[in-house]
Design a protein around this motif. Structure first.
Motif, mmCIF file in Angstrom:
data_model
loop_
_atom_site.group_PDB
_atom_site.id
_atom_site.type_symbol
_atom_site.label_atom_id
_atom_site.label_comp_id
_atom_site.label_asym_id
_atom_site.label_seq_id
_atom_site.Cartn_x
_atom_site.Cartn_y
_atom_site.Cartn_z
ATOM 1 N N ASP A 110 7.513 -0.678 -17.210
ATOM 2 C CA ASP A 110 6.233 -0.483 -16.526
ATOM 3 C C ASP A 110 6.520 0.337 -15.279
ATOM 4 O OD1 ASP A 110 3.841 -0.544 -15.171
ATOM 5 O OD2 ASP A 110 3.768 -2.726 -14.921
ATOM 6 N N LEU A 111 6.192 1.621 -15.316
ATOM 7 C CA LEU A 111 6.526 2.513 -14.210
ATOM 8 C C LEU A 111 5.860 2.095 -12.910
ATOM 9 C CD1 LEU A 111 6.195 5.899 -16.146
ATOM 10 C CD2 LEU A 111 8.289 4.642 -15.641
ATOM 11 N N LEU A 112 4.678 1.490 -13.002
ATOM 12 C CA LEU A 112 3.945 1.096 -11.804
ATOM 13 C C LEU A 112 4.342 -0.293 -11.303
ATOM 14 C CD1 LEU A 112 0.369 2.466 -12.627
ATOM 15 C CD2 LEU A 112 2.262 3.592 -11.429
ATOM 16 N N ALA A 113 5.272 -0.950 -12.000
ATOM 17 C CA ALA A 113 5.779 -2.230 -11.501
ATOM 18 C C ALA A 113 6.655 -2.023 -10.273
ATOM 19 C CB ALA A 113 6.574 -2.947 -12.588
ATOM 20 N N ILE A 114 7.191 -0.838 -10.133
ATOM 21 C CA ILE A 114 7.964 -0.504 -8.942
ATOM 22 C C ILE A 114 6.984 -0.303 -7.787
ATOM 23 C CG2 ILE A 114 9.564 1.164 -7.917
ATOM 24 C CD1 ILE A 114 10.443 1.885 -10.761
ATOM 25 N N PRO A 115 7.150 -0.981 -6.668
ATOM 26 C CA PRO A 115 6.229 -0.814 -5.537
ATOM 27 C C PRO A 115 6.098 0.647 -5.120
ATOM 28 C CG PRO A 115 7.672 -2.687 -5.167
ATOM 29 C CD PRO A 115 8.180 -2.001 -6.406
ATOM 30 N N LYS A 116 4.921 0.990 -4.647
ATOM 31 C CA LYS A 116 4.604 2.384 -4.337
ATOM 32 C C LYS A 116 5.610 3.006 -3.376
ATOM 33 C CE LYS A 116 0.672 5.335 -3.218
ATOM 34 N NZ LYS A 116 -0.777 5.373 -2.902
ATOM 35 N N LYS A 117 6.030 2.258 -2.367
ATOM 36 C CA LYS A 117 6.976 2.808 -1.390
ATOM 37 C C LYS A 117 8.324 3.122 -2.038
ATOM 38 C CE LYS A 117 5.144 0.844 2.906
ATOM 39 N NZ LYS A 117 5.452 -0.024 4.081
#
Length: 300
Positions: A110-117
């Motif tokens: 899940d690429l968006l599981a990594i926090p935005k920062k």
């Protein structure tokens, strides 16, 4: 791929073309002193009926000497055959390879599981908007479906069975060779192999994540999770090889911006980005596969 270079030039000539756009394909000899494709282009200008085998035999003898010429020609043959069998991965195989930051993006389920920062280091350089579907699904970009699952499966099978075995075979011969030409060629083949493996793993990411999301049973989900894990293990290994090449090789095997990175070229911090990718793949490699279907509808 000197044979393929000659065939393409001949095909253009046979159709009446008198000029060819290089799109950055000319490299100065100080950066690539043994650029066989470029030598074929030079020779073709003087002799469009060039006897390619004889020409390459003479060139190999000049560069590698009588003892190394045969292996140098064999390296070229293996690389030429491998490139011929490589299906293009739309956008990623061309200028989009740097645009989409494929080499430094962590391939997690899940690429968006990594926090935005934590993912900003590559998202800030991607050519695309904040709601580009490519940020959550590697098989898409803006309003386009770049490739489907059937194409991804075909590419993976072709690369594993026919492309990488030949490129790796050429690499082994280059490493075993003695002399300047082999020392110059081995890092370039290593970089090529890393580039091909990464595209193969991008296709595998899409195939596995889509397969998991479309699975009808627990056993199917387990299968796709296992395949995802195998892909990630391979990409971590590939990234380590790429990082070692970056840190140790004195050959200019890739174009690098002198000052800093941009959406069009990696910069001197490339090694740092690879290390960050490895850390994030280890940290978020076991999250549940997911694609946000509504990302492109975000307003900010």
């Amino acid at each position: 791929f000197p044979w393929m270079t000659r065939e393409k030039l001949k095909a253009m000539r046979d159709r009446g073309a008198t000029h060819a756009a290089q799109l950055g394909g000319i490299t100065q000899p100080t950066l690539a002193p043994h650029h066989v494709n470029q030598e074929v282009q030079r020779a073709f200008q003087l002799d469009p009926d060039l006897a390619i085998d004889s020409f390459l035999g003479r060139l190999a003898a000049r560069w590698a000497g009588p003892s190394g010429a045969r292996n140098l020609v064999l390296i070229w043959k293996l690389a030429d055959a491998g490139i011929r069998d490589l299906p293009p991965l739309p956008l990623y195989s061309g200028f989009g390879f740097v645009w989409l930051r494929s080499w430094v993006r962590p391939l997690v389920p899940d690429l968006l599981a990594i926090p935005k920062k934590e993912r900003a280091y590559y998202e800030s350089q991607i050519v695309g908007t904040f709601n580009n579907p490519n940020l959550t699904d590697l098989s898409r970009d803006v309003l386009f479906q770049l490739f489907d699952d059937a194409y991804a499966r075909k590419l993976i099978q072709r690369v594993d069975a026919r492309v990488l075995p030949r490129i790796e075979g050429a690499l082994r011969l280059a490493r075993a060779g003695r002399g300047e030409v082999f020392a110059d060629l081995a890092p370039r083949l290593e970089g090529l192999a890393c580039w091909i493996r990464n595209q193969r793993n991008v296709a595998a990411w899409a195939l596995c994540v889509h397969g998991f999301l479309g699975a009808k049973s627990g056993s199917e989900k387990t299968h796709w999770k296992r395949a995802l894990r195998e892909m990630q293990t391979g990409e971590i290994r590939n990234t380590k090889r790429l990082l070692a090449l970056w840190e140790k090789s004195r050959v200019s095997w890739m174009a690098v911006a002198r000052a800093k990175e941009s959406p069009f070229m990696y910069g001197p911090n490339f090694g740092d980005l690879l290390e960050r990718k490895l850390r994030l793949m280890r940290r978020y490699g076991n999250v549940e596969p997911r694609i946000d279907p509504n990302l492109m509808w975000k307003l900010s």
